[in-house]
Enzyme design. Structure first.
Site, PDB file in Angstrom:
ATOM      1  CB  SER A  15      -0.938   0.009   1.216  1.00 25.88           C
ATOM      2  OG  SER A  15      -0.197   0.040   2.418  1.00 25.88           O
ATOM      3  N   GLY A  16       0.229   2.350  -0.372  1.00 26.31           N
ATOM      4  CA  GLY A  16       0.913   3.633  -0.385  1.00 26.31           C
ATOM      5  C   GLY A  16       0.054   4.709   0.245  1.00 26.31           C
ATOM      6  NE  ARG A  17       1.149   5.701   5.320  1.00 21.80           N
ATOM      7  CZ  ARG A  17       1.557   6.076   6.534  1.00 21.80           C
ATOM      8  NH1 ARG A  17       0.670   6.342   7.484  1.00 21.80           N
ATOM      9  NH2 ARG A  17       2.838   6.203   6.804  1.00 21.80           N
ATOM     10  CG  HIS A 239      15.898   1.786   1.523  1.00 19.40           C
ATOM     11  ND1 HIS A 239      16.850   1.104   2.262  1.00 19.40           N
ATOM     12  CD2 HIS A 239      14.877   0.912   1.357  1.00 19.40           C
ATOM     13  CE1 HIS A 239      16.415  -0.116   2.501  1.00 19.40           C
ATOM     14  NE2 HIS A 239      15.222  -0.257   1.959  1.00 19.40           N
ATOM     15  CG  ASP A 240      10.856   1.445   3.027  1.00 20.37           C
ATOM     16  OD1 ASP A 240      12.011   0.963   3.013  1.00 20.37           O
ATOM     17  OD2 ASP A 240       9.831   0.747   2.853  1.00 20.37           O
ATOM     18  CG  ASN A 300      16.608  -7.576   5.530  1.00 20.42           C
ATOM     19  OD1 ASN A 300      15.619  -8.180   5.932  1.00 20.42           O
ATOM     20  ND2 ASN A 300      16.567  -6.715   4.526  1.00 20.42           N
TER      21      ASN A 300
END
Length: 500
Positions: A15-17, A239-240, A300
């Site tokens: 999803s995106g916002r 990069h988030d 990670n």
């Protein structure tokens, strides 16, 4: 000080916002303007991102924000790593970008290791063997269709492509570049050795820019709105995760580590230079770039995505649970009677997660959980034990003694996991803010536009603007539990040498 306004396009895998940030008198507030699902499509048997749908949603969100009639100073996009868009000389996509979920990276990794040993790849990039990264996707796609790469002007990671689409300026920001496994964190440049191994022309690599680079105004089709007339597109941390780490409300006098907690757990520290030792490579640590050229030295691994897959499986059987309900059930269930190694490859793949967990427990001579609360307790304790293992490795590799752990990302809201992590690591945990990626995106824009003084100033604003929860170590896990868990981790690492 007048209020300044910024837009963050915060993209995740699902999803995106579009988030409006308002900065006034040292306080930042957030407002969600638009949210949407990120669509995929099948193209010639491959799962691909629907760029047309994605761009349409982003532009719709920006236009919604414009209707608020606020003078928006900046706009930037952050996204996940790994996937990329091949563009022509006019920065137009040549095809829909493939998803890293296609799984063709494993074969690419094996082929590349015949050209370059892992030690060379790690020395060049600071990243261990991670088939999800751009390096292996390019190898697979280039072999499948060499003509496509001959027509390509360059590749752009997802967020950088969208910033190009919004500004008309084609560039790759360093935090996202550093995840491609084509970038050298020592030279802060693309790696000629990796490019030669892929047999690709150097022209395909885009121009690099540091985090917090301000580009020009928005493209003309958006500038027709008066509130967007003076908006500048900024390459923040594309990069988030890097954006989120920039927004950690840490105190400079403490030795702190971070956990970016979401579908994956990403546990590390912020350094001034990379660690490229053979032990760091063997332990699976990566060196990525953050704000100010800092190095995010981290491991990670699988995280809450294991729980999310269980929720999907139970929903398919008509049992609908929220994550909060399951956490309450897990807390009431008491200590787990079994544990899993989250790094086992079976848990990376979606589907049938409760069955996989039960099978794993039986294979390792442990009682299989039965009720949903029991499954979640097994998962959360296992994740917490994995966090403690990573902390032990991290301290040994860096020589640092960590004093406090900051948890950001959506997992910052999972109080049970955070408490269990405090218990296993023996560290006080500061949880929050969960929206750190969007916060970092917005405040790095403010820094790039000279509305803030420094990265420390940025973090002080996070500290005063958003609440956090402090969790102190409580229950002490017995050594025999830790030793048994360590043996489980050794078991899967020996069986799967390419699982780093």
């Amino acid at each position: 000080m007048n209020t300044t306004y910024y837009l963050a396009c915060d993209l995740g895998i699902e999803s995106g916002r579009i988030i409006l940030g308002s900065l006034s008198k040292g306080q930042l507030t957030l407002r969600e303007i638009h949210s949407f699902s990120i669509q995929t499509q099948n193209v010639k048997g491959l799962l691909c991102w629907d760029l047309v749908s994605l761009e349409k949603e982003i532009f719709a969100g920006i236009e919604k924000a414009a209707l608020l009639d606020l003078p928006i100073s900046g706009l930037s996009t952050n996204s996940w790593a790994g996937d990329y868009v091949l563009v022509d000389a006019k920065d137009k996509p040549l095809q829909s970008p493939t998803c890293r979920g296609n799984g063709h990276g494993e074969d690419s990794a094996a082929r590349l290791l015949k050209k370059l040993p892992l030690a060379t790849i790690y020395a060049e990039t600071g990243i261990p063997l991670m088939p999800l990264h751009t390096l292996f996707q390019i190898e697979a796609e280039h072999l499948a269709d060499p003509a496509l790469f001959q027509r390509a002007e360059c590749f752009l990671p997802i967020a950088d492509y969208l910033n190009t689409r919004l500004s008309g300026v084609a560039a790759c920001e360093e935090s996202l570049a550093s995840t491609t496994q084509l970038y050298n964190p020592q030279t802060h440049a693309w790696s000629p050795k990796l490019l030669a191994a892929l047999d690709l022309p150097g022209s395909i690599l885009p121009r690099l820019v540091p985090s917090g680079t301000a580009f020009g105004p928005l493209v003309d089709e958006l500038r027709r709105h008066p509130s967007l007339l003076n908006t500048r597109v900024v390459a923040t941390c594309s990069h988030d995760k890097a954006a989120a780490i920039a927004a950690i409300p840490a105190r400079s006098e403490q030795q702190w580590a971070y956990l970016y907690s979401d579908a994956r757990s990403q546990f590390g520290v912020e350094l001034t230079s990379p660690i490229l030792s053979s032990q760091a490579c063997e332990d699976g640590f990566t060196n990525e770039v953050g704000l100010g050229g800092s190095i995010h030295f981290l491991k990670n691994s699988m995280g809450l995505g294991i729980v999310h897959e269980c929720i999907r499986a139970w929903a398919a059987d008509g049992q609908n649970f929220s994550e909060e309900q399951l956490n309450r059930m897990a807390a009431e269930n008491g200590p787990a009677k079994a544990h899993i190694s989250p790094g086992d490859p079976r848990f990376r793949e979606p589907g049938h997660m409760p069955e996989k967990i039960a099978a794993y427990c039986r294979e390792t001579g442990q009682p299989a959980p039965g009720k949903p609360g029991e499954f979640v307790r097994v998962i959360l304790e296992s994740l917490a034990l994995a966090h403690a293992e990573t902390l032990r490795q991290l301290e040994a590799l860096t020589g640092q003694e960590i004093e406090v752990l900051h948890i950001v990302g959506r997992g910052a809201k999972n109080e049970l996991l955070n408490q269990l992590t405090a218990d296993t690591t023996g560290l006080p945990v500061i949880a929050g803010p969960p929206d750190a990626a969007a916060i970092g995106n917005i405040l790095i824009q403010a820094l790039a536009l000279w509305h803030l003084k420094s990265p420390d100033h940025l973090r002080s604003i996070v500290s005063t603007s958003f609440p956090t929860q402090i969790l102190k170590p409580g229950h002490n896990f017995e050594n025999k539990i830790r030793e048994k868990f360590h043996a489980l981790c050794d078991r899967h690492e020996q069986a799967q040498p390419l699982a780093a």
